[in-house]
Scaffold this motif. Structure first.
Motif, PDB file in Angstrom:
ATOM      1  N   THR A   1       0.844  -1.197   0.000  1.00  0.00           N
ATOM      2  CA  THR A   1       0.000   0.000   0.000  1.00  0.00           C
ATOM      3  C   THR A   1       0.880   1.248   0.000  1.00  0.00           C
ATOM      4  N   THR A   2       0.292   2.347  -0.472  1.00  0.00           N
ATOM      5  CA  THR A   2       0.919   3.665  -0.315  1.00  0.00           C
ATOM      6  C   THR A   2      -0.147   4.593   0.253  1.00  0.00           C
ATOM      7  N   GLY A   3       0.286   5.649   0.905  1.00  0.00           N
ATOM      8  CA  GLY A   3      -0.671   6.622   1.433  1.00  0.00           C
ATOM      9  C   GLY A   3      -1.724   5.945   2.299  1.00  0.00           C
ATOM     10  N   SER A   4      -2.942   6.511   2.268  1.00  0.00           N
ATOM     11  CA  SER A   4      -3.996   6.061   3.184  1.00  0.00           C
ATOM     12  C   SER A   4      -4.909   5.021   2.524  1.00  0.00           C
ATOM     13  N   THR A   5      -5.526   4.216   3.379  1.00  0.00           N
ATOM     14  CA  THR A   5      -6.415   3.125   2.942  1.00  0.00           C
ATOM     15  C   THR A   5      -7.698   3.197   3.740  1.00  0.00           C
ATOM     16  N   VAL A   6      -8.842   3.019   3.066  1.00  0.00           N
ATOM     17  CA  VAL A   6     -10.095   2.940   3.820  1.00  0.00           C
ATOM     18  C   VAL A   6     -10.791   1.602   3.577  1.00  0.00           C
ATOM     19  N   LEU A   7     -11.554   1.213   4.586  1.00  0.00           N
ATOM     20  CA  LEU A   7     -12.355  -0.010   4.552  1.00  0.00           C
ATOM     21  C   LEU A   7     -13.819   0.438   4.522  1.00  0.00           C
ATOM     22  N   LEU A   8     -14.591  -0.128   3.595  1.00  0.00           N
ATOM     23  CA  LEU A   8     -15.963   0.360   3.415  1.00  0.00           C
ATOM     24  C   LEU A   8     -16.954  -0.622   4.029  1.00  0.00           C
ATOM     25  N   PRO A   9     -17.687  -0.200   5.081  1.00  0.00           N
ATOM     26  CA  PRO A   9     -18.570  -1.112   5.807  1.00  0.00           C
ATOM     27  C   PRO A   9     -19.720  -1.637   4.957  1.00  0.00           C
ATOM     28  N   ASN A  10     -20.096  -0.877   3.930  1.00  0.00           N
ATOM     29  CA  ASN A  10     -21.235  -1.298   3.117  1.00  0.00           C
ATOM     30  C   ASN A  10     -20.793  -1.637   1.693  1.00  0.00           C
ATOM     31  N   GLY A  11     -19.495  -1.821   1.479  1.00  0.00           N
ATOM     32  CA  GLY A  11     -19.026  -1.960   0.104  1.00  0.00           C
ATOM     33  C   GLY A  11     -18.395  -3.289  -0.204  1.00  0.00           C
TER      34      GLY A  11
END
Ligand SMILES: NC(=O)c1ccc[n+]([C@@H]2O[C@H](COP(=O)([O-])OP(=O)(O)OC[C@H]3O[C@@H](n4cnc5c(N)ncnc54)[C@H](OP(=O)(O)O)[C@@H]3O)[C@@H](O)[C@H]2O)c1
Length: 326
Positions: A316-326
């Motif tokens: 990974t680079t930079g920021s990562t998000v986890l999507l609760p509905n995705g």
């Protein structure tokens, strides 16, 4: 019923289990939050492996953003329907809905999206305290920053540049070097083929730097100390390569009255008198465009295990998000 990631034992990414959970009503001082985005942070790996201890079974994750669904007794700074975000304990951010203490939660400006917020609260507040409090960076300072293309790293490169610093940043590949450069890193150092200690000495004409921000830990600690100028400050704030073994304090004397600190965001976000102005400053640098928050990876929250594999494998680079509905 909603879904959340729970861990029942410490171990590899496979211990992250996507399960049904009952979420009750908030008690005094708590809110119930429906989350739109959750942040992925290296500290989640430490809690998963057991390097950082917590009772099990338990939740995991320390950062998220969403909409307040219910407010418990005594909470005065938040209302149902507010767009909010947070970083900090207790763990349990990997969830669609959670009940949590209200005092680490702040309201979001309209211009900051849920994904941006989840990408920046923990890493951005960390950079805020590192560069504004732990060592207050001055225009003209040259600083050494490890993991310059990571989540904390890309935010730090931009913020340091905005403060007028010259940034020497270590990275693991040429692609990451280019990314760090695009975010304000003046001298990316690909440490897999060059010594960052030698590069720091070259760049500073042998003087060294007044501060090192070191989140790698075990592998870099001693060379980082040697990069400091006399009276410089070693900021050891993470352990991506393993924790730093006990240090012989007399080293700090022999290397020139060095200072050593091991700060944590927990100290800051649990004190609203510190948190409010920190968050305001973070939102200000982001809204001014001085620090851009980019989400470089997105995963469904249910696939958190894959996100952990990629983070640990340095994919990974930079920021990562986890999507609760995705
Ligand atoms: N104390 C605090 O308050 C605080 C708060 C937030 C974060 N942190 C620390 O800051 C660091 C960065 O966090 P982050 O969430 O933004 O993660 P990150 O920097 O996005 O990911 C970690 C990066 O560290 C580098 N790295 C070097 N040696 C490694 C190793 N042996 N294993 C894995 N990665 C290694 C990798 O970059 P390269 O490929 O370029 O080497 C990797 O991409 C972590 O150590 C975290 O614990 C501390």
């Amino acid at each position: 019923m909603s879904k959340a990631i729970r861990i029942f034992e410490n171990g590899g990414p496979e211990v992250l289990q996507w399960v049904d959970v009952e979420v009750g009503e908030p008690g005094p001082g708590e809110i119930r939050l429906r989350q739109e985005a959750v942040g992925l942070n290296y500290i989640d790996v430490y809690f998963r492996t057991g390097l950082y201890k917590q009772p099990l079974p338990g939740g995991i994750g320390m950062e998220g953003a969403g909409v307040v669904e219910a407010v418990g007794e005594g909470v005065t700074h938040l209302r149902v329907g507010d767009r909010v975000a947070y970083a900090g304990r207790p763990t349990g951010a990997y969830a669609q809905v959670r009940v949590m203490p209200a005092d680490i939660v702040v309201k979001l400006p309209d211009a900051v999206s849920f994904e941006q917020a989840a990408a920046m609260m923990l890493q951005g507040l960390t950079v805020q305290y590192l560069v504004r409090d732990t060592y207050r960076v001055q225009p003209g300072d040259t600083v050494l920053l490890h993991a310059a293309a990571g989540g904390v790293g890309l935010i730090a490169c931009q913020w340091l540049k905005a403060l007028g610093a010259t940034v020497i940043g270590t990275v693991g590949s040429d692609e990451k070097a280019e990314l760090a450069r695009q975010h304000g890193c003046d001298h990316p150092v690909v440490y897999t083929r060059e010594s960052f200690l030698e590069r720091v000495k070259d760049i500073t004409g042998g003087k060294g730097v007044p501060v090192v921000y070191d989140s790698i830990g075990q592998q870099t600690f001693h060379d980082s100390l040697d990069c400091l100028s006399p009276r410089g400050m070693m900021v050891s704030f993470g352990n991506a390569s393993g924790p730093v073994p006990p240090v012989d304090l007399s080293l700090l004397a022999s290397k020139g009255s060095l200072k050593l600190t091991r700060p944590t965001i927990a100290t800051y976000v649990t004190n609203r008198a510190l948190l409010e102005p920190m968050a305001a400053e973070l939102f200000e640098v982001v809204q001014s465009g001085k620090v851009k928050i980019e989400v470089n990876q997105r995963y469904a929250l249910a696939d958190a295990a894959q996100a952990h594999r990629d983070l640990e494998a340095r994919r990974t680079t930079g920021s990562t998000v986890l999507l609760p509905n995705g």
